[in-house]
Design an enzyme around this catalytic site. Structure first.
Site, PDB file in Angstrom:
ATOM      1  CG  ASN A 117      62.536   4.737  31.752  1.00 26.18           C
ATOM      2  OD1 ASN A 117      62.788   5.634  30.951  1.00 26.18           O
ATOM      3  ND2 ASN A 117      63.376   4.360  32.690  1.00 26.18           N
ATOM      4  CG  ASP A 118      57.591   1.829  34.423  1.00 22.06           C
ATOM      5  OD1 ASP A 118      57.343   0.927  33.600  1.00 22.06           O
ATOM      6  OD2 ASP A 118      58.406   1.694  35.346  1.00 22.06           O
ATOM      7  CG  HIS A 148      64.086  -2.442  34.292  1.00 16.35           C
ATOM      8  ND1 HIS A 148      62.745  -2.677  34.141  1.00 16.35           N
ATOM      9  CD2 HIS A 148      64.201  -1.296  35.000  1.00 16.35           C
ATOM     10  CE1 HIS A 148      62.076  -1.717  34.736  1.00 16.35           C
ATOM     11  NE2 HIS A 148      62.927  -0.865  35.273  1.00 16.35           N
ATOM     12  NE  ARG A 193      66.218   1.787  37.192  1.00 16.29           N
ATOM     13  CZ  ARG A 193      66.586   2.755  36.356  1.00 16.29           C
ATOM     14  NH1 ARG A 193      67.827   3.176  36.331  1.00 16.29           N
ATOM     15  NH2 ARG A 193      65.702   3.305  35.535  1.00 16.29           N
ATOM     16  NE  ARG A 199      60.710  -0.143  31.066  1.00 14.58           N
ATOM     17  CZ  ARG A 199      61.098   0.402  32.221  1.00 14.58           C
ATOM     18  NH1 ARG A 199      60.207   0.776  33.122  1.00 14.58           N
ATOM     19  NH2 ARG A 199      62.363   0.602  32.484  1.00 14.58           N
ATOM     20  CB  CYS A 210      64.974   9.439  37.930  1.00 17.60           C
ATOM     21  SG  CYS A 210      63.522   8.524  38.481  1.00 17.60           S
ATOM     22  CD  GLU A 224      57.614   4.189  38.424  1.00 19.29           C
ATOM     23  OE1 GLU A 224      58.450   4.017  37.537  1.00 19.29           O
ATOM     24  OE2 GLU A 224      57.742   3.727  39.576  1.00 19.29           O
ATOM     25  NE  ARG A 260      63.097   2.274  41.751  1.00 18.33           N
ATOM     26  CZ  ARG A 260      63.049   2.102  40.432  1.00 18.33           C
ATOM     27  NH1 ARG A 260      62.410   2.972  39.664  1.00 18.33           N
ATOM     28  NH2 ARG A 260      63.654   1.087  39.859  1.00 18.33           N
TER      29      ARG A 260
HETATM   30  C1  PEP Z   1      61.031   4.884  35.070  1.00 17.40           C
HETATM   31  O1  PEP Z   1      60.060   4.129  34.983  1.00 17.40           O
HETATM   32  O2  PEP Z   1      61.213   5.870  34.330  1.00 17.40           O
HETATM   33  C2  PEP Z   1      62.076   4.623  36.085  1.00 17.40           C
HETATM   34  C3  PEP Z   1      63.056   5.459  36.305  1.00 17.40           C
HETATM   35  O3  PEP Z   1      62.002   3.434  36.724  1.00 17.40           O
HETATM   36  P1  PEP Z   1      62.478   2.048  36.080  1.00 17.40           P
HETATM   37  O4  PEP Z   1      63.110   2.321  34.759  1.00 17.40           O
HETATM   38  O5  PEP Z   1      63.428   1.432  37.045  1.00 17.40           O
HETATM   39  O6  PEP Z   1      61.195   1.290  35.954  1.00 17.40           O
HETATM   40 MG    MG Z   2      59.707   2.694  36.532  1.00 19.39          MG
END
Ligand code: PEP
Ligand code: MG
Length: 588
Positions: free
Chosen positions: A464-465, A198, A305, A475, A512, A440, A341
């Site tokens: 991402n998740d 992040h 976020r 990650r 996203c 996710e 979110r």
């Molecule tokens: C994701 O997980 O792709 C996402 C957009 O949320 P974050 O990166 O804030 O966990």
């Molecule tokens: Mg996420």
């Protein structure tokens, strides 16, 4: 005697946020130096003393206010201790030495206050006189308050660096990053960190060039050294030679030209050659970046976020403060909308003021919606604030980390209660505000058809998740960063499943995660049927140009083919082949 020529030194790491920045290094060592020390740039002493005077005035006002309050509550006798504190603020022993240090030694005012206060306090306590020991404590107390006022925060930390610099640190948390004084930080480099963390995502969203994965950089660079950070190539150059600087000036000039050409696309639509419109929006972390949203030509915000807003506060922001913040975003993105979110803390984003017990496996712990459902009052306050902001502009609400129907039902029930309360209070909100969920967690992707029937209007896929949890790849862990690959067949098959399940139930489906910023993946995502992509503002013009050069028939054929491929490299190769043909210049 001729001085020996400076030697340029280069360090190779991983570029986690693009861009080039130059400036003085500031090495952050949180365990040792809560108070930063750095040389003042030429001609800055007067300004620095002005900051000191302002902080003194603020401190005096605060102390007087506390004294008055205490006098009312417990009597003037007890409140008299603050007289001693107020006297410290007039003490020439302290103040003259601080001013001299700033003017003669050219050190920053925080360091001068800290050093002088500690020196005086040490001297006094060594005299073994109980009166003077108490005065020593008073001096330290007042110095702490002065430092807080100099930083504008109750936990001064990184907020105390008031000169332009490149931050060098072993590690930065997302909360550290959110609190960086933006006007002074030009970029950062860290020993630990990865592209999917992040902290890196935040840096991209803030447009801060950053390089991570630089082993032992902390010992190799000293505060005050001149450095150049190249976030495009993951390169850090210490004491760059004139030739290097010239080279970078030219590089920047060409890049600025390319950026200008891309920005010319601002008013155009993200529509394929055969007329399929893809909604292209920006991910937002901080309100400071709102001007970027329209500058890059995005259709509003596809992921706000909100945890980043929370990170900027020492306590949970109340409903009013949140409402103002969300309303400000809703207003700023008009005529477009914002998807807000709800809080996604936990994992690598702990929120200090929640005082959560440490978890041995935080990514699989109390994170996102799970935490929200535990801290119900906090969750309700946020939902009330978001609902109220929906009366100001086009606002949608989205829940993070949903893993099944029970969680979603629970969240929807609390949301309904918030709506009822607001109605009863006569407060306005948009009764038709769209509600959606992040997909996710693999469980949510596999149960997307069930989730789609729970009264929501959209899915937004968080790759991402989704990649982390599907592939069992942390990650944050650079050791397995290469395995965190959103082109893995398992991930793209899940995306297809979610898109189909959503469409079947009449929902729109967006994405996203950082996969949206991977230009080679744009044709695949179009072909898989996504309706919206949300990415860092810097990437929006590039994605738009990619979309404009594609045709849906070729994107669908690519997706069909990719879904049959057994390994990520083959998927990437197929995507890159089409992307290169259509917009190779963007891929670099
Ligand atoms: C994701 O997980 O792709 C996402 C957009 O949320 P974050 O990166 O804030 O966990
Ligand atoms: Mg996420």
């Amino acid at each position: 005697m001729a001085s020996s020529p400076r030697e340029e030194r280069r360090f190779q790491g991983q570029g986690v946020s693009p861009g080039v920045a130059r400036g003085m290094a500031y090495v952050h060592r949180p365990a040792h130096d809560e108070v930063p020390s750095y040389p003042l740039p030429e001609g800055r002493a007067e300004e620095e003393i002005g900051r000191l005077e302002k902080a003194i005035a603020q401190t005096r006002a605060q102390l007087t206010e506390i004294q008055e309050r205490l006098t009312g509550a417990i009597g003037a006798k007890e409140a008299v201790i603050f007289d001693a504190h107020l006297l410290v603020l007039e003490d020439p022993l302290l103040l003259d030495e601080v001013v001299r240090a700033v003017q003669d030694e050219r050190v920053n005012v925080e360091f001068a206050v800290h050093r002088t206060a500690h020196r005086l306090a040490d001297e006094m306590s060594r005299l073994k006189d109980s009166y003077l020991s108490e005065r020593a404590a008073d001096i330290l107390d007042v110095a702490r308050r002065l430092l807080q006022n100099l930083s504008g925060r109750s936990h001064p930390g990184l907020g105390l660096i008031h000169a332009e610099h490149i931050l060098v640190a072993h590690h930065l948390t997302p909360s550290d990053t959110a609190q960086l004084p933006r006007e002074f930080v030009r970029g950062f480099l860290t020993e630990v960190g990865s592209k999917n963390a992040h902290t890196a995502i935040l840096a991209r969203s803030l447009g801060l060039p950053a390089v991570s994965g630089l082993a032992k950089i902390d010992g190799a660079i000293e505060t005050g050294a001149e450095i150049l950070v190249d976030g495009w190539r993951g390169l850090v150059i210490v004491d760059p030679l004139p030739g290097t600087l010239q080279e970078y000036d030219e590089f920047e000039r060409r890049r600025a030209q390319a950026e200008e050409d891309l920005n010319a696309l601002r008013e155009t639509a993200s529509t394929t050659r055969d007329g399929r419109h893809l909604v292209l929006s920006s991910n937002l972390a901080l309100c400071d970046d709102l001007p970027l949203i329209s500058m890059c030509g995005a259709e509003g915000v596809g992921l706000y976020r909100t945890e980043v807003f929370f990170f900027q506060h020492d306590a949970l922001p109340d409903e009013e403060a949140q409402f103002e913040n969300y309303a400000r975003v809703a207003e700023a993105v008009k005529p477009h909308g914002v998807i807000i979110r709800t809080l996604d803390v936990g994992g690598d984003k702990p929120l200090d003021c929640l005082d959560q017990p440490a978890e041995s496996n935080p990514f699989l712990g109390l994170r996102g919606i799970r935490l929200a459902l535990e801290r119900r009052e906090m969750f309700r306050t946020q939902m009330r604030a978001i609902l109220r902001a929906s009366a100001v502009g086009e606002v949608k609400m989205m829940f993070p980390m949903i893993s099944g129907v029970a969680e979603l039902r629970h969240a929807m029930q609390l949301l309904e209660e918030c709506r009822g309360e607001l109605r009863a209070e006569g407060r306005s909100f948009d009764e038709k505000m769209e509600v959606g969920i992040m997909i996710e967690v693999p469980a949510a992707a596999l149960c997307a058809a069930d989730l789609a029937r729970e009264g929501i209007q959209f899915f937004s896929i968080g790759t991402n998740d989704l990649t982390q949890y599907t592939l069992a790849v942390d990650r944050l862990n650079e050791g397995v960063a290469a395995l965190h690959d959103h082109a893995h067949p398992a991930v793209i098959r899940l995306i297809r499943l979610v898109a189909d399940a959503g469409h079947e139930a009449g929902l729109w489906v967006g994405l996203c995660g950082e996969m949206a910023s991977d230009l080679a993946m744009v044709p695949l995502l179009l072909g898989l049927g996504l309706d919206e992509l949300s990415a860092a503002s810097l990437m929006v013009p590039r994605i738009k140009r990619a979309v404009q050069s594609l045709d849906m028939a070729e994107c669908r054929a690519l997706a069909q083919h990719a879904l049959t491929l057994p390994d990520p490299c083959a998927v990437t190769a197929a995507c890159e082949a089409l992307a290169r043909e259509r917009y190779g210049d963007l891929l670099g």
